[in-house]
Motif scaffolding. Structure first.
Motif, short mmCIF file in Angstrom:
data_model
loop_
_atom_site.label_atom_id
_atom_site.label_comp_id
_atom_site.label_asym_id
_atom_site.label_seq_id
_atom_site.Cartn_x
_atom_site.Cartn_y
_atom_site.Cartn_z
N VAL A 56 0.86 -1.31 -0.16
CA VAL A 56 -0.08 -0.12 0.05
C VAL A 56 0.97 1.30 -0.02
N ARG A 57 1.77 0.99 0.55
CA ARG A 57 2.95 2.29 0.76
C ARG A 57 3.52 2.51 -0.64
N ARG A 58 3.75 1.61 -1.28
CA ARG A 58 4.46 1.78 -2.75
C ARG A 58 3.46 2.31 -3.72
N LEU A 59 2.16 1.83 -3.54
CA LEU A 59 1.11 2.38 -4.28
C LEU A 59 0.83 3.84 -4.01
N ARG A 60 0.80 4.32 -2.80
CA ARG A 60 0.69 5.55 -2.34
C ARG A 60 1.66 6.38 -2.81
N GLY A 61 3.09 5.82 -2.82
CA GLY A 61 4.13 6.68 -3.42
C GLY A 61 3.92 6.97 -4.94
N HIS A 62 3.42 5.99 -5.93
CA HIS A 62 3.29 6.23 -7.17
C HIS A 62 1.99 7.05 -7.53
N VAL A 63 1.00 6.77 -6.74
CA VAL A 63 0.04 8.04 -6.80
C VAL A 63 0.30 9.40 -6.55
N GLU A 64 1.03 9.65 -5.35
CA GLU A 64 1.44 10.76 -5.22
C GLU A 64 2.45 11.22 -6.25
N ALA A 65 3.33 10.66 -6.77
CA ALA A 65 4.21 11.02 -7.98
C ALA A 65 3.40 11.53 -9.29
N ALA A 66 2.44 10.62 -9.58
CA ALA A 66 1.57 11.13 -10.81
C ALA A 66 0.54 12.22 -10.59
N LEU A 67 0.18 12.37 -9.10
CA LEU A 67 -0.51 13.38 -8.81
C LEU A 67 0.26 14.81 -8.92
N GLU A 68 1.55 14.60 -8.38
CA GLU A 68 2.15 15.69 -8.33
C GLU A 68 2.70 16.32 -9.89
N ALA A 69 2.70 15.28 -10.85
CA ALA A 69 3.10 15.54 -12.02
C ALA A 69 1.74 16.12 -12.74
N ALA A 70 0.69 15.67 -12.47
CA ALA A 70 -0.47 16.32 -12.94
C ALA A 70 -0.65 17.55 -12.50
N ARG A 71 -0.33 17.86 -11.33
CA ARG A 71 -0.52 19.30 -10.70
C ARG A 71 0.54 20.16 -11.35
N GLN A 72 1.63 19.68 -11.79
CA GLN A 72 2.72 20.59 -12.48
C GLN A 72 2.56 20.52 -13.85
N ALA A 73 1.57 19.95 -14.34
CA ALA A 73 1.23 19.76 -15.77
C ALA A 73 2.63 19.42 -16.46
N VAL A 74 3.14 18.29 -15.89
CA VAL A 74 4.35 17.67 -16.66
C VAL A 74 3.95 16.16 -16.67
N PRO A 75 4.69 15.47 -17.64
CA PRO A 75 4.29 14.15 -17.75
C PRO A 75 4.62 13.24 -16.57
N ALA A 76 3.95 12.50 -16.45
CA ALA A 76 3.90 11.45 -14.99
C ALA A 76 5.19 10.46 -15.23
N PRO A 77 5.70 10.07 -14.28
CA PRO A 77 7.00 9.07 -14.37
C PRO A 77 6.19 7.72 -14.71
N PRO A 78 7.16 7.34 -15.94
CA PRO A 78 6.42 6.08 -16.36
C PRO A 78 6.45 4.67 -15.41
N GLY A 79 7.42 4.90 -14.58
CA GLY A 79 6.97 3.73 -13.44
C GLY A 79 5.75 3.88 -12.40
N SER A 80 5.53 5.30 -12.24
CA SER A 80 4.05 5.34 -11.56
C SER A 80 3.03 4.80 -12.33
N ILE A 81 2.83 5.18 -13.55
CA ILE A 81 1.79 5.06 -14.37
C ILE A 81 1.80 3.40 -14.44
N ALA A 82 2.83 2.64 -14.84
CA ALA A 82 2.90 1.44 -14.69
C ALA A 82 2.37 0.74 -13.40
N ALA A 83 2.71 1.18 -12.31
CA ALA A 83 2.43 0.78 -10.99
C ALA A 83 1.07 0.74 -10.85
N ILE A 84 0.35 1.68 -11.12
CA ILE A 84 -0.99 2.07 -10.94
C ILE A 84 -1.98 1.10 -11.67
N ASN A 85 -1.36 1.05 -13.04
CA ASN A 85 -2.12 -0.02 -14.00
C ASN A 85 -1.75 -1.36 -13.38
#
Length: 185
Positions: A56-85
């Motif tokens: 759950v901690r790992r997933l939270r980290g990936h969600v946080e990274a993807a969310l921060e990218a969305a907030r900054q309007a930059v591409p999300a880390p591919p590893g985070s997208i892969a982990a969520i998928n």
């Protein structure tokens, strides 16, 4: 430590880590958080075991990274997208026909362990938030010692909680305006 809940589920997941507390560090704290989310998650009857918290901690980290990218309007880390998928595929929902007397109903079921079902539900919440056009409106609390995020219902909202951080800031401002001036003594 009082955890704030009531934001979109993915934000509540990210907010399980505050400046000085992590609700995913101990199973008891995480089970308290899960109980607060019981209206939004299908939960197991047994308490969530400590051994599954790392996932759950790992997933939270990936969600946080993807969310921060969305907030900054930059591409999300591919590893985070892969982990969520990957989490989405762990326990996909499927409808199941259920007899209800002389009529039928449909219920949603998921196969897999308790942790895989939970991870899938949390990943689905992340997808809901990340694909929402309002994801760019997610804000950080303006209190100097707070790291919580929120989706403001009102454009002037500045704090994660008006009763916690907001009140602390207002009290500090009041004190600064009204503190005695000892430099003249």
């Amino acid at each position: 430590m009082e955890l704030l809940t009531g934001e979109p589920l993915a934000l509540d997941l990210v907010n399980t880590r505050t400046r000085d507390h992590d609700a995913l560090a101990r199973a008891a704290d995480f089970n308290d958080w899960l109980a607060r989310q019981s209206d939004r998650l299908t939960l197991p009857d047994a308490p969530f075991p400590a051994a599954d918290l790392a996932a759950v901690r790992r997933l939270r980290g990936h969600v946080e990274a993807a969310l921060e990218a969305a907030r900054q309007a930059v591409p999300a880390p591919p590893g985070s997208i892969a982990a969520i998928n990957d989490a989405l595929r762990l326990a996909p929902p499927y409808p199941q026909l259920e007899p209800r007397g002389v009529v039928f109903g449909s219920v949603t079921r998921r196969d897999g362990s308790d942790v895989t079902r939970l991870l899938t539900q949390l990943a689905e919440a992340a997808v809901d938030l990340l694909t929402d056009p309002g994801v760019g409106k997610v804000r950080s609390c303006e209190a100097p010692d707070c790291r919580l995020l929120f989706l403001p219902a009102h454009p002037r909202r500045r704090w994660c909680s008006p009763t916690l951080c907001g009140n602390r800031i207002r009290v500090a401002r009041y004190y600064q305006r009204h503190k005695p001036d000892h430099s003249q003594t």
